[in-house]
Design an enzyme around this catalytic site. Sequence first.
Site, PDB file in Angstrom:
ATOM      1  N   ILE A  63      45.104 -35.722 -76.190  1.00  0.00           N
ATOM      2  CA  ILE A  63      45.481 -36.212 -77.395  1.00  0.00           C
ATOM      3  C   ILE A  63      45.709 -38.445 -77.425  1.00  0.00           C
ATOM      4  O   ILE A  63      47.370 -38.372 -76.509  1.00  0.00           O
ATOM      5  CB  ILE A  63      46.084 -35.763 -78.435  1.00  0.00           C
ATOM      6  CG1 ILE A  63      46.319 -34.332 -78.632  1.00  0.00           C
ATOM      7  CG2 ILE A  63      46.151 -36.341 -79.982  1.00  0.00           C
ATOM      8  CD1 ILE A  63      44.020 -33.979 -78.745  1.00  0.00           C
ATOM      9  N   GLY A 316      40.217 -33.661 -86.544  1.00  0.00           N
ATOM     10  CA  GLY A 316      40.077 -34.986 -86.003  1.00  0.00           C
ATOM     11  C   GLY A 316      41.086 -34.374 -84.411  1.00  0.00           C
ATOM     12  O   GLY A 316      40.817 -33.314 -84.985  1.00  0.00           O
ATOM     13  N   GLU A 317      41.884 -35.112 -83.937  1.00  0.00           N
ATOM     14  CA  GLU A 317      43.368 -34.519 -83.069  1.00  0.00           C
ATOM     15  C   GLU A 317      41.804 -33.843 -82.386  1.00  0.00           C
ATOM     16  O   GLU A 317      42.482 -32.965 -81.024  1.00  0.00           O
ATOM     17  CB  GLU A 317      43.324 -32.761 -83.582  1.00  0.00           C
ATOM     18  CG  GLU A 317      44.826 -33.426 -84.580  1.00  0.00           C
ATOM     19  CD  GLU A 317      45.267 -32.071 -85.029  1.00  0.00           C
ATOM     20  OE1 GLU A 317      45.087 -31.234 -84.806  1.00  0.00           O
ATOM     21  OE2 GLU A 317      46.287 -32.296 -86.276  1.00  0.00           O
ATOM     22  N   GLY A 318      40.844 -33.331 -81.921  1.00  0.00           N
ATOM     23  CA  GLY A 318      40.221 -33.523 -80.805  1.00  0.00           C
ATOM     24  C   GLY A 318      40.036 -31.348 -81.387  1.00  0.00           C
ATOM     25  O   GLY A 318      38.367 -30.867 -80.397  1.00  0.00           O
TER      26      GLY A 318
END
Length: 351
Positions: A63, A316-318
Amino acid sequence: MTQAWWLNPCKSVDTDAVENAAARQQQLTKPAGSLGRLESVAVQLAGLQGQVKPTLDHVWISIFAGDHGVVAEGVSAFPQEVTGQMLLNFVSGGAAISVLARQLGAQLEVVDLGTVTPSLSLPGVRHLNIGPGTANFAKGAAMTRAQGELALQGGRDSVLRAKAAGAQLFIGGEMGIGNTTAASALACALLDCPVVHLTGPGTGLNAEGVSHKAQVIERALALHAAQRGDALQTLFNLGGFEIAALVGAYLACAQEGVAVLVDGFICTVAALVAVRLNPACREWLLFGHRGAEPGHRHVLETLGAEPLLELGLRLGEGSGAALAVPLLRLACDLHGQMATFAEAAVADRPA
């Protein structure tokens, strides 16, 4: 390693592994093509891993976090302090990606490239301190070339750590209040697309907020128009530290031979920049999902990408890429563990 390392050659896909994996798919006890994209993605991973039966036991998630000066223009529903607060949440295990990484047994790394929170020092976070966030790109370049190159290298360093740890799949995630504005501006500049087509609510703007955000992006595009043909300078003009780190990570993965699973809109824009800088990296990129941000579909189409999931995500954040990992693992399991017609003594053609 040259100074402009991001231009170095990418690793070649193992065409023998691709051919042998495709041949294996034809011999498994099922009608040819009946597992749809699970078949093609297993064959693709075989080529990237250089083995007929790919596996995804070791997944690495980095991240990248950074603040954005353009937030001063009123383009975000949340204050900048949230970026630094979320860093603690990531390493404390309370963020969505923290939960997903735990459930997947994935290694989670958190890299702070530069936030507005002064002297931030959190156990478990790598603080690179490139700057207190980017500058306001509506008034000047978001970052200097030196800062941009440090951010690119920060992404590359994460990949080198991932490779040393035996990672078979790399996921980059991002955190940065204001970063959908940066991503939209970057995409508009690179694709020469109308701003309204690529600008959305981000973390929760209303219609008036989205309209204002689009106007800010229009001003920024006009300011930096002279350098629009230079993908790297456009990244430095309009991007974020975390977006540049993602670009560096994707390019390093292709050079080091580590498959990438790209997350949402911001990560896909970073992938677009990476492909513009070094087109051969495209072969190493898989795409986890199609998100709710309106520009995401357009950027995916430009890259010829077929995402695995579509769940209306905009976190988001992966997180979207992480959610696709079980699907990829099952594709590999089916490919590697199903019996062939010969092994099962099953007729391989209709009577």
